[in-house]
Design a protein around this motif. Structure first.
Motif, PDB file in Angstrom:
ATOM      1  N   LEU A  94       0.832  -1.199   0.000  1.00  5.35           N
ATOM      2  CA  LEU A  94       0.000   0.000   0.000  1.00  5.35           C
ATOM      3  C   LEU A  94       0.869   1.252   0.000  1.00  5.35           C
ATOM      4  O   LEU A  94       0.576   2.221  -0.703  1.00  5.35           O
ATOM      5  CB  LEU A  94      -0.916  -0.014   1.227  1.00  5.35           C
ATOM      6  CG  LEU A  94      -1.925   1.131   1.340  1.00  5.35           C
ATOM      7  CD1 LEU A  94      -2.865   1.158   0.147  1.00  5.35           C
ATOM      8  CD2 LEU A  94      -2.723   1.012   2.643  1.00  5.35           C
ATOM      9  N   ARG A  95       1.955   1.215   0.763  1.00  5.16           N
ATOM     10  CA  ARG A  95       2.845   2.373   0.824  1.00  5.16           C
ATOM     11  C   ARG A  95       3.510   2.626  -0.529  1.00  5.16           C
ATOM     12  O   ARG A  95       3.618   3.778  -0.975  1.00  5.16           O
ATOM     13  CB  ARG A  95       3.908   2.160   1.906  1.00  5.16           C
ATOM     14  CG  ARG A  95       4.792   3.368   2.130  1.00  5.16           C
ATOM     15  CD  ARG A  95       5.699   3.171   3.348  1.00  5.16           C
ATOM     16  NE  ARG A  95       6.399   4.401   3.663  1.00  5.16           N
ATOM     17  CZ  ARG A  95       7.534   4.793   3.058  1.00  5.16           C
ATOM     18  NH1 ARG A  95       8.086   4.024   2.125  1.00  5.16           N
ATOM     19  NH2 ARG A  95       8.108   5.931   3.395  1.00  5.16           N
ATOM     20  N   GLN A  96       3.935   1.584  -1.193  1.00 12.99           N
ATOM     21  CA  GLN A  96       4.570   1.745  -2.499  1.00 12.99           C
ATOM     22  C   GLN A  96       3.572   2.282  -3.529  1.00 12.99           C
ATOM     23  O   GLN A  96       3.932   3.099  -4.384  1.00 12.99           O
ATOM     24  CB  GLN A  96       5.163   0.409  -2.967  1.00 12.99           C
ATOM     25  CG  GLN A  96       6.362  -0.058  -2.161  1.00 12.99           C
ATOM     26  CD  GLN A  96       7.497   0.954  -2.186  1.00 12.99           C
ATOM     27  OE1 GLN A  96       7.785   1.567  -3.219  1.00 12.99           O
ATOM     28  NE2 GLN A  96       8.152   1.126  -1.040  1.00 12.99           N
ATOM     29  N   HIS A  97       2.333   1.829  -3.430  1.00 11.88           N
ATOM     30  CA  HIS A  97       1.294   2.336  -4.338  1.00 11.88           C
ATOM     31  C   HIS A  97       1.084   3.833  -4.115  1.00 11.88           C
ATOM     32  O   HIS A  97       0.982   4.606  -5.078  1.00 11.88           O
ATOM     33  CB  HIS A  97      -0.018   1.576  -4.108  1.00 11.88           C
ATOM     34  CG  HIS A  97      -1.193   2.202  -4.805  1.00 11.88           C
ATOM     35  ND1 HIS A  97      -1.375   2.125  -6.170  1.00 11.88           N
ATOM     36  CD2 HIS A  97      -2.243   2.931  -4.324  1.00 11.88           C
ATOM     37  CE1 HIS A  97      -2.477   2.778  -6.503  1.00 11.88           C
ATOM     38  NE2 HIS A  97      -3.028   3.275  -5.396  1.00 11.88           N
ATOM     39  N   SER A 124       3.942   5.952  -5.514  1.00 17.29           N
ATOM     40  CA  SER A 124       3.953   6.052  -6.973  1.00 17.29           C
ATOM     41  C   SER A 124       2.804   6.885  -7.528  1.00 17.29           C
ATOM     42  O   SER A 124       2.888   7.366  -8.656  1.00 17.29           O
ATOM     43  CB  SER A 124       3.907   4.650  -7.587  1.00 17.29           C
ATOM     44  OG  SER A 124       2.684   3.996  -7.252  1.00 17.29           O
ATOM     45  N   THR A 125       1.738   7.069  -6.754  1.00 17.17           N
ATOM     46  CA  THR A 125       0.565   7.777  -7.274  1.00 17.17           C
ATOM     47  C   THR A 125       0.422   9.193  -6.724  1.00 17.17           C
ATOM     48  O   THR A 125       0.025  10.107  -7.453  1.00 17.17           O
ATOM     49  CB  THR A 125      -0.724   6.998  -6.953  1.00 17.17           C
ATOM     50  OG1 THR A 125      -0.787   6.740  -5.541  1.00 17.17           O
ATOM     51  CG2 THR A 125      -0.759   5.680  -7.711  1.00 17.17           C
ATOM     52  N   VAL A 126       0.737   9.398  -5.432  1.00 18.15           N
ATOM     53  CA  VAL A 126       0.517  10.728  -4.851  1.00 18.15           C
ATOM     54  C   VAL A 126       1.795  11.367  -4.332  1.00 18.15           C
ATOM     55  O   VAL A 126       1.770  12.529  -3.923  1.00 18.15           O
ATOM     56  CB  VAL A 126      -0.522  10.652  -3.708  1.00 18.15           C
ATOM     57  CG1 VAL A 126      -1.855  10.180  -4.238  1.00 18.15           C
ATOM     58  CG2 VAL A 126      -0.045   9.756  -2.573  1.00 18.15           C
ATOM     59  N   GLY A 129       2.975  10.489   3.420  1.00 16.10           N
ATOM     60  CA  GLY A 129       3.150  10.721   4.848  1.00 16.10           C
ATOM     61  C   GLY A 129       1.869  11.189   5.515  1.00 16.10           C
ATOM     62  O   GLY A 129       1.538  10.741   6.618  1.00 16.10           O
ATOM     63  N   ARG A 130       1.125  12.075   4.838  1.00 25.34           N
ATOM     64  CA  ARG A 130      -0.134  12.547   5.415  1.00 25.34           C
ATOM     65  C   ARG A 130      -1.160  11.426   5.489  1.00 25.34           C
ATOM     66  O   ARG A 130      -1.902  11.323   6.475  1.00 25.34           O
ATOM     67  CB  ARG A 130      -0.682  13.712   4.575  1.00 25.34           C
ATOM     68  CG  ARG A 130       0.159  14.981   4.671  1.00 25.34           C
ATOM     69  CD  ARG A 130      -0.606  16.170   4.120  1.00 25.34           C
ATOM     70  NE  ARG A 130      -0.888  16.025   2.705  1.00 25.34           N
ATOM     71  CZ  ARG A 130      -0.101  16.462   1.732  1.00 25.34           C
ATOM     72  NH1 ARG A 130       1.055  17.061   2.024  1.00 25.34           N
ATOM     73  NH2 ARG A 130      -0.439  16.311   0.469  1.00 25.34           N
ATOM     74  N   LEU A 166      -2.969   9.860   8.754  1.00 26.02           N
ATOM     75  CA  LEU A 166      -4.421   9.734   8.823  1.00 26.02           C
ATOM     76  C   LEU A 166      -4.827   8.302   9.159  1.00 26.02           C
ATOM     77  O   LEU A 166      -5.765   8.081   9.944  1.00 26.02           O
ATOM     78  CB  LEU A 166      -5.044  10.173   7.503  1.00 26.02           C
ATOM     79  CG  LEU A 166      -6.569  10.166   7.419  1.00 26.02           C
ATOM     80  CD1 LEU A 166      -7.174  11.097   8.458  1.00 26.02           C
ATOM     81  CD2 LEU A 166      -7.027  10.571   6.017  1.00 26.02           C
ATOM     82  N   ASP A 167      -4.137   7.336   8.575  1.00 26.34           N
ATOM     83  CA  ASP A 167      -4.412   5.930   8.902  1.00 26.34           C
ATOM     84  C   ASP A 167      -4.229   5.671  10.397  1.00 26.34           C
ATOM     85  O   ASP A 167      -5.037   4.969  11.025  1.00 26.34           O
ATOM     86  CB  ASP A 167      -3.483   5.008   8.110  1.00 26.34           C
ATOM     87  CG  ASP A 167      -3.845   4.952   6.637  1.00 26.34           C
ATOM     88  OD1 ASP A 167      -4.976   5.343   6.292  1.00 26.34           O
ATOM     89  OD2 ASP A 167      -2.989   4.534   5.833  1.00 26.34           O
ATOM     90  N   GLN A 168      -3.167   6.244  10.955  1.00 28.57           N
ATOM     91  CA  GLN A 168      -2.890   6.041  12.384  1.00 28.57           C
ATOM     92  C   GLN A 168      -3.984   6.681  13.236  1.00 28.57           C
ATOM     93  O   GLN A 168      -4.440   6.087  14.225  1.00 28.57           O
ATOM     94  CB  GLN A 168      -1.527   6.635  12.728  1.00 28.57           C
ATOM     95  CG  GLN A 168      -1.077   6.349  14.162  1.00 28.57           C
ATOM     96  CD  GLN A 168       0.330   6.850  14.414  1.00 28.57           C
ATOM     97  OE1 GLN A 168       0.952   7.455  13.561  1.00 28.57           O
ATOM     98  NE2 GLN A 168       0.834   6.588  15.616  1.00 28.57           N
TER      99      GLN A 168
END
Length: 348
Positions: free
Chosen positions: A265-268, A271-273, A279-280, A284-286
């Motif tokens: 998910l982090r790599q996606h 590559s997209t945003v 980081g934001r 937000l997930d946390q």
């Protein structure tokens, strides 16, 4: 003796004349721009070249002073501690530019309808216009457009009271309003309402497509995409920016449902945003995970109170104490909303 009397009279006349001239000069210097009649009668329409559209070269916004009028009563409660909305634009020829900013400027003061009389609201708008020191032609045009707009609003209210108004569908009602705008505002209606009407027209067509049972899902989606292309570029860009987080969330949910790991998910996201947005999103997930855990803990304690406290009044009081001890006032609203959503979905 006679000559002395004549000299005295001449001197008094000179002093009086100097005083009148000084008074007139001060009044002229303090005059707040072009004079506008305070009565409800519209100013005369200025002839000449029409104002250029919003954003055209040479169009300039006129700044708003902090105090539009000293003789008016204080602002109503709903406008206290607020900043005047909208702007008044004038083109290079000194003519008014009717656009959505002008509409927002009028509506800022008209939002106090019910708190103040229509006459006082009109005087506030005129005072603000005078304080902007518009060119004479633009001032006359602004007063004319204001009175035309007030006449349109009254006609729109009358339309809502007609016997057949309740039977109109959304499309018919919007078309009736569009015609009223042209009838009362003339060419200014396009600049002030054109973009809004384009969005409304697309919304009406979308409703028709959603109700059309003869279309397949693919056909409906294709036609809706074509409708979006009819929107003004600024509106399309705004919608694109607003929808981007939702699309990102949908893709991430699909990835997680397909077994993606947190690193996937982090790599996606990278590559997209990009790294900053990643980081934001992780922060937000946390926050979301922490909120879910706090909500789960509260619900578990609330359920335990339901089992251990048989008296309904005492149980309710204990639950309220638990709620107040666990969450801030804003968070309590979120808890209530979460409970309502779960109840509506059949979860309890």
């Amino acid at each position: 003796m006679k000559s002395r009397a004549v000299i005295l009279v001449v001197a008094l006349c000179a002093l009086l004349g100097a005083g009148v001239f000084s008074w007139w000069k001060v009044r002229a210097e303090d005059s707040p721009g072009p004079a506008v009649p305070p009565s409800a009668a519209p100013a005369a329409q200025v002839t000449g070249p029409r104002a250029t559209p919003a954003g055209a070269p040479g169009a300039a916004a006129v700044p708003t002073p902090s105090s539009p009028g000293d003789t008016l009563p204080p602002l109503p409660g709903s406008l206290h501690d607020t900043q005047e909305d909208g702007s008044v634009f004038v083109d290079a020829s000194g003519h008014l530019v009717p656009n959505p900013d002008l509409l927002r400027f009028f509506n800022y003061y008209l939002s106090a309808t019910g708190e103040e009389s229509p006459a006082l609201i009109r005087e506030r708008i005129l005072a603000s216009l005078r304080a902007k020191k518009l060119p004479p032609a633009a001032m006359d045009e602004a007063v004319q457009v204001l009175d035309d707009y007030l006449a349109y609003l009254e006609a729109a209210r009358s339309l809502g009271r007609t016997p057949g108004a309740a039977d109109m569908d959304t499309g018919e009602r919007l078309e009736a309003l569009r015609k009223l705008r042209r009838e009362h505002l003339g060419g200014s209606a396009d600049g002030m309402f054109g973009q809004e009407e384009a969005v409304d027209a697309v919304a009406v067509e979308r409703l028709k497509l959603q109700k059309d049972a003869s279309l397949t899902a693919e056909e409906r989606e294709k036609r809706m995409a074509a409708l979006e292309e009819r929107l003004p570029p600024a509106v399309r860009q705004s919608r694109e920016e607003a929808a981007r987080p939702l699309r990102q969330m949908a893709v991430e949910q699909e990835l997680l449902a397909g077994g993606a790991t947190p690193e996937d998910l982090r790599q996606h996201r990278l590559s997209t945003v990009g790294p900053e947005a990643t980081g934001r999103l992780e922060a937000l997930d946390q926050e979301r995970a922490q909120w879910k855990q706090r909500l789960a803990d509260f619900r578990a304690k609330r359920e335990a109170l339901g089992r251990t406290q048989p008296d309904p009044a005492l149980r309710q009081a204990a639950v309220q104490r638990l709620l107040f001890d666990s969450f801030t006032p804003e968070e309590r609203l979120r808890v209530e909303a979460a409970d309502n959503i779960e109840a509506a979905s059949g979860g309890g």
